[in-house]
Design an enzyme around this catalytic site. Structure first.
Site, PDB file in Angstrom:
ATOM      1  N   CYS A  74       1.021  -1.428   0.003  1.00  0.00           N
ATOM      2  CA  CYS A  74       0.334   0.159   0.160  1.00  0.00           C
ATOM      3  C   CYS A  74       1.477   1.041  -0.059  1.00  0.00           C
ATOM      4  CB  CYS A  74      -1.012  -0.667   1.113  1.00  0.00           C
ATOM      5  SG  CYS A  74      -1.533   1.339   1.167  1.00  0.00           S
ATOM      6  N   ASN A  76       0.322   5.197  -0.001  1.00  0.00           N
ATOM      7  CA  ASN A  76      -0.659   5.754   0.627  1.00  0.00           C
ATOM      8  C   ASN A  76       0.225   5.399   2.725  1.00  0.00           C
ATOM      9  OD1 ASN A  76      -1.116   7.463  -1.350  1.00  0.00           O
ATOM     10  ND2 ASN A  76      -2.976   6.150  -1.120  1.00  0.00           N
ATOM     11  N   HIS A 151      -3.407  -5.228 -10.127  1.00  0.00           N
ATOM     12  CA  HIS A 151      -3.806  -3.975 -10.713  1.00  0.00           C
ATOM     13  C   HIS A 151      -4.023  -4.307 -12.620  1.00  0.00           C
ATOM     14  CE1 HIS A 151      -3.509  -0.901  -7.728  1.00  0.00           C
ATOM     15  NE2 HIS A 151      -2.838  -1.344  -7.104  1.00  0.00           N
ATOM     16  N   GLU A 200     -10.827  -0.354  -5.543  1.00  0.00           N
ATOM     17  CA  GLU A 200      -9.867  -0.883  -4.488  1.00  0.00           C
ATOM     18  C   GLU A 200      -9.935  -2.200  -4.144  1.00  0.00           C
ATOM     19  OE1 GLU A 200      -6.023   0.278  -1.609  1.00  0.00           O
ATOM     20  OE2 GLU A 200      -7.621   1.529  -1.981  1.00  0.00           O
ATOM     21  N   CYS A 209      -4.463   5.899  -3.892  1.00  0.00           N
ATOM     22  CA  CYS A 209      -4.813   4.679  -4.317  1.00  0.00           C
ATOM     23  C   CYS A 209      -2.938   5.037  -4.479  1.00  0.00           C
ATOM     24  CB  CYS A 209      -5.194   3.627  -4.998  1.00  0.00           C
ATOM     25  SG  CYS A 209      -4.349   1.791  -4.961  1.00  0.00           S
ATOM     26  N   GLY A 210      -2.261   4.603  -3.797  1.00  0.00           N
ATOM     27  CA  GLY A 210      -0.579   4.696  -3.869  1.00  0.00           C
ATOM     28  C   GLY A 210       0.289   4.136  -5.083  1.00  0.00           C
ATOM     29  N   GLY A 212      -1.212   2.194  -7.360  1.00  0.00           N
ATOM     30  CA  GLY A 212      -2.906   2.386  -8.553  1.00  0.00           C
ATOM     31  C   GLY A 212      -2.306   3.438  -9.186  1.00  0.00           C
TER      32      GLY A 212
END
Length: 268
Positions: A74, A76, A151, A200, A209-210, A212
């Site tokens: 993740c 973020n 992704h 997500e 979404c980091g 993403g």
């Protein structure tokens, strides 16, 4: 039982952070769902648990989606860790170690090299990950890749015209993706500016979404749409992305909102 936590967010992608070095709590899916519930719990997109790591200058991080599922990366949340600790740190995740350094208002994270290998994403069977020959209504021929988690990236003319709240869960749960998948829609304004939205897996629509953002940047680079430094605009704000020697560097805000305590039996 009383457990201390910190509420944080990265561009509106919000987290409950529990420092397991200080308070020990066994996290199963029911406990995570109860804490993440926005009406009866604290409320968050992801629950983050930190722990000691034997390597100097490192800390271990586990990441749980609001539905209780555990994920490997993740972006973020990784930016939030040095802000919480007050110093640069290597954050060790299930996807590998990520170097996170404080910057103005947040942090910069070396997210590593994206992986376009079909069975590492993973897909159910071999395909050209640069342009999958599949589609869901107006969303067609996405790029598939892993940046620590899986992704899809669809390049579209108008991200706001895509009913991502409806198509996102359909695509996430498609049998083509044995570990489910995150779904991103992106519009390229010019070679240094991109807009994107994300569905997500395990969390739904999110303001940021980091991973993403990193996936979208890497997908745009692969298709020759983007320069090696871009501003990527999400509903929650902007991230800066850069590529050097194939590695992705993400820089953006991370905010400590408040501290609190969890009391009682959190389970759902």
């Amino acid at each position: 039982m009383t457990i201390r936590f910190t509420k944080m967010h990265g561009l509106g992608n919000d987290f409950v952070v529990i420092d397991g070095r200080r308070d020990s709590i066994a996290l199963d899916a029911g406990t995570v769902r109860a804490i993440a519930d926005r009406r009866t719990g604290v409320g968050c997109d992801q629950l983050i648990q930190l722990a000691d790591h034997p390597q100097a200058g490192s800390i271990a991080m586990r990441i749980f989606n609001a539905d209780g599922s555990e994920v490997s990366a993740c972006g973020n949340a990784t930016r939030c860790v040095p802000v919480l600790l007050g110093h640069d740190v290597t954050v060790v995740t299930a996807a590998g170690p990520l170097v996170a350094k404080l910057s103005d208002g947040g942090a910069a994270v070396d997210m590593g090299v994206p992986d376009f290998t079909w069975d590492r994403i993973p897909l159910a069977y071999a395909m050209d990950t640069g342009s999958l020959p599949v589609g869901w209504e107006m969303l067609e021929n996405p790029v598939a890749l892993s940046v620590g988690n899986p992704h899809l990236v669809f390049f579209v003319d108008d991200i706001d015209a895509v009913p991502l709240d409806r198509l996102g869960p359909q695509i996430e749960q498609d049998p083509l993706f044995p570990e489910r998948i995150n779904v991103n829609v992106a519009s390229v304004t010019d070679r240094r500016d991109v807009r994107m939205r994300t569905w997500e897996r395990g969390a739904g629509l999110t303001r940021a979404c980091g991973t993403g953002a990193c996936a979208t940047f890497a997908a745009g680079r692969r298709r020759g749409l983007l320069d090696d430094t871009v501003r990527l605009t999400l509903p929650g704000g902007d991230l800066m992305l850069a590529e050097t020697d194939g590695r992705l560097l993400m820089t953006g805000a991370a905010v400590r909102v408040f501290d609190g305590t969890l009391s009682g039996d959190f389970h759902a």
